[in-house]
Enzyme design. Structure first.
Site, PDB file in Angstrom:
ATOM      1  N   HIS A  17       0.863  -1.193   0.047  1.00 26.10           N
ATOM      2  CA  HIS A  17       0.214   0.085  -0.046  1.00 26.10           C
ATOM      3  C   HIS A  17       0.819   1.145  -0.100  1.00 26.10           C
ATOM      4  O   HIS A  17       0.585   2.432   0.475  1.00 26.10           O
ATOM      5  CB  HIS A  17      -0.786   0.060   1.236  1.00 26.10           C
ATOM      6  CG  HIS A  17      -1.950  -1.038   1.150  1.00 26.10           C
ATOM      7  ND1 HIS A  17      -2.925  -1.176   0.299  1.00 26.10           N
ATOM      8  CD2 HIS A  17      -2.149  -2.226   2.013  1.00 26.10           C
ATOM      9  CE1 HIS A  17      -3.737  -2.466   0.460  1.00 26.10           C
ATOM     10  NE2 HIS A  17      -3.006  -3.018   1.621  1.00 26.10           N
ATOM     11  N   ASP A  22       3.196  -0.322  -5.184  1.00 24.36           N
ATOM     12  CA  ASP A  22       1.944  -0.993  -5.729  1.00 24.36           C
ATOM     13  C   ASP A  22       1.894  -0.844  -7.277  1.00 24.36           C
ATOM     14  O   ASP A  22       1.360  -1.817  -7.856  1.00 24.36           O
ATOM     15  CB  ASP A  22       0.757   0.089  -5.362  1.00 24.36           C
ATOM     16  CG  ASP A  22       0.520  -0.420  -3.856  1.00 24.36           C
ATOM     17  OD1 ASP A  22       1.118  -1.317  -3.010  1.00 24.36           O
ATOM     18  OD2 ASP A  22      -0.552   0.079  -3.179  1.00 24.36           O
TER      19      ASP A  22
END
Length: 351
Positions: A17, A22
């Site tokens: 995250h 990501d």
């Protein structure tokens, strides 16, 4: 499906995250899914019918029974059902025989057999293990690798001392030709020299005042990769003019950000101006070379934001560096100024 679920299925690790991580995981997920679709389109009679790699199935369910061909699973399911008819049982047994034949003639099995002749790690791989298959088959990279090898053999290694035409020496810059403008349709500013040439400089033998400091950390808790160098007078004139031009345009744009001077002059040390060079650890970031004197042998220094100890030990106070850098105006979080982004550094090393 969630990216984290697909990444877990392909053994790509856990989602952190964080923006950059990501994005990288997203790219790997796309590559793996594209490989699955490629395999299904290449051998649709086997892969799609047997549903070994079907994207319509749940990864959780797939992970539980992917080691068995669908014919065997149908056989087990039909044998456990007390209400199944004899015709269904015959069909299931027939499916088992068909599945066994398909496995023996499976195109991926033949690929792995061919691969194992040169790589013993390929032996014993389950054809339904898509993650291992992707890592071993290297689909679509053979021609690229061959082309890269041919290019490596024919192309000499880059010379870090060779002058890049995109970078100007100090004596090639006219301060009256420096101008700033906003990119059309955005609030991003750029600095130019003469017509439309970006303002990028090449300066030899800058002396490092302060090396990489572990006191200043980025948002991930890693040390900021930058150094402070002493500035010669002619370089100061260029940086001061660029600072004035960019600052004036920034004021005219109506920004309320605080402007930071490009050239740092500490009180009591005004005759010893300095500037900060930003070093990027990204793949297309700063190239760093070490030049050993007096033999002048050149060696590229590889580093990352997590492993920078070798870079830290090379950029010590008093060391001379040849710097290739661009002047990049910024306006971020109520702070504005010009960032000196190092594109290439050649460190003078003495034995």
């Amino acid at each position: 499906m969630k990216m984290a679920s697909i990444a877990k299925y392909f053994d790509l690790g856990d989602q952190t995250h964080r923006s950059l991580e990501d994005v990288r995981m997203n790219l790997e997920v796309v590559k793996h899914c594209a490989t699955v679709l490629f395999l299904e389109s290449s051998v649709p009679d086997i892969l799609t019918e047997m549903s070994w790699f079907s994207p319509r199935r749940s990864p959780r369910k797939q992970s539980n029974d992917k080691s068995l061909p669908s014919g065997v699973k149908e056989s087990l399911a039909s044998s456990s059902s007390s209400s199944s008819s004899s015709s269904k049982t015959d069909l299931s047994l027939s499916s088992v025989d068909d599945a066994t034949t398909d496995i023996e003639n499976h195109p991926i099995v033949s690929l792995l057999t061919e691969c194992s002749e040169n790589d013993t790690s390929c032996s014993g791989i389950d054809p339904s293990d898509i993650t291992t298959l992707i890592s071993k088959l290297h689909i679509g990279t053979l021609q690229t690798d061959a082309a890269d090898e041919a290019q490596d053999e024919s192309t000499p290694p880059p010379d870090p001392d060779a002058k890049d035409e995109n970078f100007l020496r100090v004596d090639e810059v006219s301060v009256s030709s420096i101008r700033a403008s906003f990119i059309p349709g955005s609030l991003r500013m750029e600095l130019f020299h003469d017509d439309d040439d970006p303002l990028q400089l090449c300066v030899d033998s800058l002396k490092i005042r302060f090396g990489i400091s572990r006191k200043f950390l980025d948002h991930l808790g890693r040390p900021r990769l930058n150094i402070v160098v002493d500035l010669p007078p002619d370089l100061c004139k260029i940086l001061d003019e660029a600072n004035d031009v960019a600052h004036k345009l920034s004021i005219e744009s109506g920004t309320a950000s605080e402007w930071r001077l490009t050239v740092m002059r500490k009180k009591g040390f005004t005759n010893y101006p300095t500037a900060r060079l930003q070093i990027s650890s990204e793949s297309n970031g700063t190239e760093v070379y070490q030049k050993e004197e007096p033999l002048e042998t050149i060696q590229k220094l590889d580093f990352s934001s997590d492993e920078f100890e070798e870079l830290e030990s090379a950029l010590l106070p008093g060391t001379l560096v040849d710097a290739y850098f661009s002047l990049e105006p910024y306006d971020y979080q109520k702070m504005a100024g010009i960032r000196l982004a190092a594109k290439k550094l050649v460190i003078h090393m003495k034995k």
